[in-house]
Design a protein around this motif. Structure first.
Motif, short mmCIF file in Angstrom:
data_model
loop_
_atom_site.label_atom_id
_atom_site.label_comp_id
_atom_site.label_asym_id
_atom_site.label_seq_id
_atom_site.Cartn_x
_atom_site.Cartn_y
_atom_site.Cartn_z
N HIS A 344 1.05 -1.43 -0.58
CA HIS A 344 -0.06 -0.69 -0.07
C HIS A 344 0.88 1.48 -0.03
O HIS A 344 1.79 1.26 0.27
CB HIS A 344 -0.99 0.03 1.44
N ILE A 345 0.62 2.26 -1.42
CA ILE A 345 1.78 3.70 -1.25
C ILE A 345 0.33 4.83 -0.69
O ILE A 345 -0.48 4.36 -1.51
CB ILE A 345 2.15 3.47 -2.57
N PRO A 346 0.33 4.82 0.47
CA PRO A 346 -1.13 5.76 0.88
C PRO A 346 -0.51 7.00 0.53
O PRO A 346 0.37 7.77 -0.40
CB PRO A 346 -0.12 5.49 2.59
N GLY A 353 2.33 6.74 5.72
CA GLY A 353 3.53 6.22 5.51
C GLY A 353 4.54 6.34 5.57
O GLY A 353 5.42 4.94 5.71
N LEU A 354 4.73 7.76 6.67
CA LEU A 354 6.61 7.11 7.03
C LEU A 354 5.92 8.05 8.50
O LEU A 354 5.13 8.70 9.25
CB LEU A 354 6.62 8.17 6.23
N ASN A 363 12.41 2.99 8.74
CA ASN A 363 11.12 2.97 7.99
C ASN A 363 11.16 2.38 7.08
O ASN A 363 10.16 1.96 6.75
CB ASN A 363 10.81 4.53 6.89
N ILE A 419 9.64 5.13 0.43
CA ILE A 419 7.89 3.65 0.15
C ILE A 419 7.88 2.93 -0.65
O ILE A 419 7.09 1.47 0.11
CB ILE A 419 7.06 4.90 0.78
N ARG A 422 9.92 0.35 -0.26
CA ARG A 422 9.69 -0.71 1.02
C ARG A 422 8.35 -1.64 0.26
O ARG A 422 8.43 -2.63 1.38
CB ARG A 422 9.24 0.01 2.80
N GLU A 423 7.28 -1.41 0.33
CA GLU A 423 6.28 -1.49 -0.13
C GLU A 423 6.45 -3.10 -1.50
O GLU A 423 6.25 -3.82 -1.76
CB GLU A 423 5.53 -0.78 -0.86
N TYR B 239 10.71 -1.21 19.07
CA TYR B 239 9.99 -0.16 17.63
C TYR B 239 9.03 -0.38 17.86
O TYR B 239 8.70 0.81 17.08
CB TYR B 239 10.79 -1.16 16.90
N ASN B 247 4.47 8.04 15.68
CA ASN B 247 3.18 8.44 14.44
C ASN B 247 1.89 7.41 14.56
O ASN B 247 2.45 6.46 14.21
CB ASN B 247 3.90 8.40 13.69
N ALA B 250 1.04 6.43 11.20
CA ALA B 250 2.06 5.32 11.01
C ALA B 250 1.96 3.53 10.95
O ALA B 250 2.25 3.08 10.49
CB ALA B 250 3.02 5.96 10.59
N TYR B 253 -0.99 1.48 10.30
CA TYR B 253 -0.71 1.35 9.24
C TYR B 253 0.41 -0.02 8.50
O TYR B 253 0.24 -0.50 7.72
CB TYR B 253 -0.31 2.70 8.05
#
Lengths: 512, 369
Positions: A344-346, A353-354, A363, A419, A422-423, B239, B247, B250, B253
């Motif tokens: 998922h790329i928000p 996302g971060l 991250n 992001i 990562r995805e 973590y 956040n 996040a 998510y």
């Protein structure tokens, strides 16, 4: 465009260099803006445009260089000096007091009084009204900021600078938050301002707007002055090439592919928003492997809630979501990501996302920190975590190449690369990309689009949601149009055109 | 770490800012003393002497600091997960009560009794903190509200327990002393034997130290500080908790269970404050007494956490500072006649400046530019 007075140099910045430690943000940059000129400052995210303007506005001190305003050499060590010399800046993020009225915001810090500190609100209001009429900046002086649209709030910011006597206006990414209609109005306002002899500097990375608004354009790449051009003599492609430093294609190259088995199946999905209104209302949609399905639609037709439900961030009221034949409806996000391989790329990379305070390496493991590759028992394996980061930073070209940097210190484009890295590295079967290019410059947009196509070519399913019709038409294999929480039409990208989609987006199915 | 990096950390990092805040705190305290007609140099010298002049004093400062370090860790741990644990006070009280009960009623050899008391006290604190976490996760009740309520419930629960025939010593408002086997005093028994008395008389330094209620508490405090650092920075749990703290959107998510993290974090914070209460009973008081008002260990922990920038090592440092000021500061009354409240002003000012890093950065810039 005829308003330029070439005999009058409103701004003359020469040899500006700004260093942050070892990092050179601006190197020997020259910029001249005449009276009545609209000058665009073009560059990728992190190229140094905003740094240069912050120097002009007195927010940063240059390491070396010289600034002349109206021919007079000045040391602008703080914004008050800039304001006194007729420089005004409208920031990308507005600095307004929400519960205050338009007038109160404009006169803030500059209030006229009847003596003894008693506010003369009437006088301020009259003045605001006069200025707003003079330049066509229509806005109700008594309205509260919180009730205004983003476009109107921007007008208030411009009024604020004019109220303080600005002759030179700096607009930082003025169109980033505007609707197409509001952009048109802004163009008209800018014309009025230049006709009245104001000079305007626009920071932007949107090429079509430069063509639309600016007379001259200075291009900056990695802190260096690349060129200053007469906008009427160049094409958008020329500008893009100068900005990125190579040829950029606006069309995404992709060969025809035959989609495979069904990967996502949404049946009669109903979702409420936080106010309890059914914003996804009986939605049906199927997506196959090896295909990019674009969802076109105007903002606020249920796209956000649809994606949140698909990724487990919001509960469905009714209906069913299947990934590769398995029910994932209302599973928690972790299960959907790891057991059902959904990436998922928000839509909002800052919010979702971060973790801004985490560094790049941290991250990059947000969804996989507990996996054997990165942990053993309770302990994290920092060596592997940083090795993973170094590999991904190299592979996805994340800059700067330092895994220990906090996410918030990176530019928007590089945050998005992080992001995507990562995805994609989590090897999803289904990739959901929501507004993946919002706020990015052309170089980064090209990169994101290529990444999506690469996923499709590997036989993954890609669901793309975007408000940018160009993007949808460019990247998708099929286009579904969403209106009031339902899919109102599905078109093949080859025989879709803007008119057909536009009509569906406006809810025009039944009538045609 | 290279020299320049160290210098940067010192000047720009939280550590440098904290040191400047502390100096400013003392400066404001000095001005207050001046206005009140006292010589600040004399007063501060009296505090310094009150801390360092005798080995016994240093020992007392450590004993004073121990509970403050641990409640500081409790508040800091929760804050790192984005939660404001005002309830360290109540968790401290239930921890102390649990340790007093287990220490009095249960008969076990020392090697089992001490860990058992500590474990039960930490469990009680964990339940107290976890309860606030649970009602936040389940019903969205803000932890500041719920922990303040739980503080009072803890206070009255503790006072009520003292009315019980078997536990409270009737008419004294105090509980029975805990068993010798549940105490963590060093040489507690031996000190009152003839050999002990003789030793204290003949050994100048060691004897002087032994005049204070020396106990193992500080060892536990340092151990907890290390554990907190380790959990937050080196484990998957840490973590998760840090991600939620920075956040929560996040974290959600990314597949982290935010509600579970809130409960876990508050439970750990509660267990730390509970341990502070237990160690105070097991090492210093050996009993609990009826409380008319809150003792303030938990609230002081908030200050310690803030000064310590919410880290393990920071809390240790701030705990010692606070403990030293508390113990040494009490002596300026006798030495120069200045009111000890000045110390509260100093501490308050330090916190005020710590909370305003921007102001200090501005002052620094001012000096340079």
């Amino acid at each position: 465009m005829t308003a330029i007075d070439f005999s009058h140099r409103a701004v003359e910045m020469s040899g500006i260099t700004k260093k942050f430690g070892d990092f050179v943000a601006n190197e020997n940059i020259n910029l001249t803006v005449h009276r009545g000129e609209v000058h665009a400052l073009l560059g990728e995210n992190g190229a140094g445009k905003t740094t240069l303007m912050n120097i002009l506005y007195g927010l940063l001190k240059p390491s070396s260089g010289n600034i002349k305003i109206n021919g007079k050499t000045l040391t602008i060590s703080d914004p008050n000096i800039a304001i006194r010399n007729g420089i005004g800046m409208v920031h990308q993020h507005f600095m307004l007091v929400e519960p205050f009225s338009v007038t109160e915001n404009i006169i803030l810090g500059n209030e006229s009084t009847r003596g003894f500190g008693i506010l003369d609100a009437g006088k301020g209001e009259k003045e605001v009204k006069r200025i707003s009429e003079q330049y066509g900046l229509t806005v109700d002086p008594k309205a509260l900021i919180q009730d205004l649209s983003v476009g109107s709030q921007q007008r208030v910011e411009i009024l604020k600078t004019l109220y303080r006597g600005a002759q030179i206006l700096i607009l930082d990414e003025p169109t980033a938050v505007l609707t197409p209609q509001e952009i048109k109005e802004l163009v008209a306002i800018i014309t009025n301002l230049t006709e009245a002899g104001k000079s305007i500097i626009i920071i932007t990375h949107k090429l079509n707007e430069i063509k639309q608004m600016a007379d001259f354009c200075t291009i900056i790449r990695r802190g260096r002055h690349i060129d200053t051009v007469d906008v009427s003599e160049v094409t958008e492609e020329d500008l893009a090439a100068k900005m990125v430093g190579r040829e950029v294609s606006f069309r995404v190259a992709k060969e025809k592919r035959n989609p495979g088995e069904k990967i996502l199946d949404i049946k009669e999905l109903c979702v409420e928003d936080s106010r309890g209104i059914m914003v996804v209302n009986g939605l049906n949609l199927q997506l196959r492997k090896g295909e990019i399905l674009g969802i076109a639609g105007i903002d606020g037709n249920g796209q956000t809630q649809l994606i949140e439900t698909l990724t487990g961030l919001r509960k469905a009221k009714s209906g069913r979501i299947e990934v590769l034949g398995k029910d994932i409806t209302n599973l928690p996000p972790g299960k959907i990501i790891n057991n059902h391989k959904v990436g998922h790329i928000p839509e909002d990379r800052q919010k979702r996302g971060l973790v801004f305070e985490f560094n790049i390496a941290e991250n990059l493991i947000l969804e996989t920190y507990f996996k054997p590759a990165f942990s053993e028992g309770f302990s994290l394996l920092h060596k592997n975590i940083y090795k993973n980061a170094d590999t991904l930073i190299e592979k996805f070209d994340i800059r700067p190449r330092d895994a220990t940097l906090q996410a918030k210190s990176l530019s928007g484009g590089n945050q998005q690369k992080m992001i995507i890295a990562r995805e994609v590295s989590n090897e999803p079967e289904l990739l959901i990309a929501a507004q993946p290019t919002r706020g990015l410059d052309v170089g980064a947009i090209e990169y994101v689009h290529q990444a999506l196509v690469a996923q499709r070519n590997e036989g993954k399913g890609v669901l793309l949601v975007s408000f940018e019709l160009d993007e949808i038409m460019n990247v998708s294999d099929r286009i579904a149009v969403i209106f009031e929480g339902k899919i109102v039409g599905i078109l093949d990208a080859d025989d879709a055109d803007e008119k057909k989609i536009g009509l569906l987006m406006a809810g025009g199915t039944a009538k045609e | 770490m290279t020299g320049t990096k160290l210098k940067e950390l010192f000047l720009k990092g939280p550590f440098g800012l904290t040191l400047i805040s502390i100096l400013l705190g003392f400066l404001v305290g000095a001005i207050v003393l001046l206005i009140a007609g006292f010589n600040p140099a004399e007063a501060y010298w009296a505090i310094l002497r009150g801390i360092f002049a005798k080995p016994k004093y240093v020992s007392y400062v450590i004993i004073y600091s121990t509970p403050l370090i641990i409640t500081g860790l409790s508040v800091a741990f929760a804050l790192r997960t984005g939660l404001f644990n005002i309830g360290a006070e109540g968790q401290f009280i239930v921890g102390a009560m649990a340790a007093a009960i287990a220490g009095y009623f249960i008969q076990l050899p020392m090697l089992l009794h001490v860990p058992l008391c500590l474990f039960l006290a930490m469990s009680a604190g964990a339940v107290w903190g976890g309860l606030a976490g649970h009602i936040k996760a389940r019903f969205g009740v803000h932890e500041v509200i719920s922990t303040i309520m739980l503080n009072w419930i803890a206070l009255y629960l503790s006072n009520w327990s003292l009315t019980l025939q078997s536990f409270g010593k009737q008419g004294t408002g105090k509980s029975h002393m805990i068993q010798e086997t549940a105490r963590i005093d060093l040489f507690g028994q031996w000190k009152i034997t003839e050999a002990g008395i003789e030793f204290i008389r003949s050994h100048k330094v060691l004897g002087d130290i032994l005049k204070s209620p020396v106990n193992l508490g500080i060892i536990f405090a340092l151990l907890f500080a290390f554990l907190m650092w380790y959990i937050l920075n080196k484990t998957t749990l840490g973590y998760e908790l840090r991600a939620v703290g920075f956040n929560p959107d996040a974290a959600e998510y990314g597949g982290i269970n935010v509600k579970k993290s809130i409960i876990t974090s508050m439970s750990i914070a509660g267990s730390l404050a509970g341990a502070a209460g237990a160690l105070q009973v097991m090492g210093v008081g050996h009993k609990i007494a009826k409380l008319a008002i809150m003792e303030g260990y938990g609230f002081d922990g908030i200050a310690v956490a803030l000064i310590g920038n919410n880290t393990g090592p920071g809390s240790v440092f701030a705990g010692f500072l606070f403990g030293g000021l508390k113990y040494g500061g009490a002596k300026i009354q006798d030495a120069v006649g200045a009111p000890t409240e000045v110390i509260n002003i100093v501490v308050g000012t330090i916190i005020l400046f710590v909370a305003m890093p921007k102001l200090i950065q501005m002052l620094l810039k001012f000096r340079k530019g």
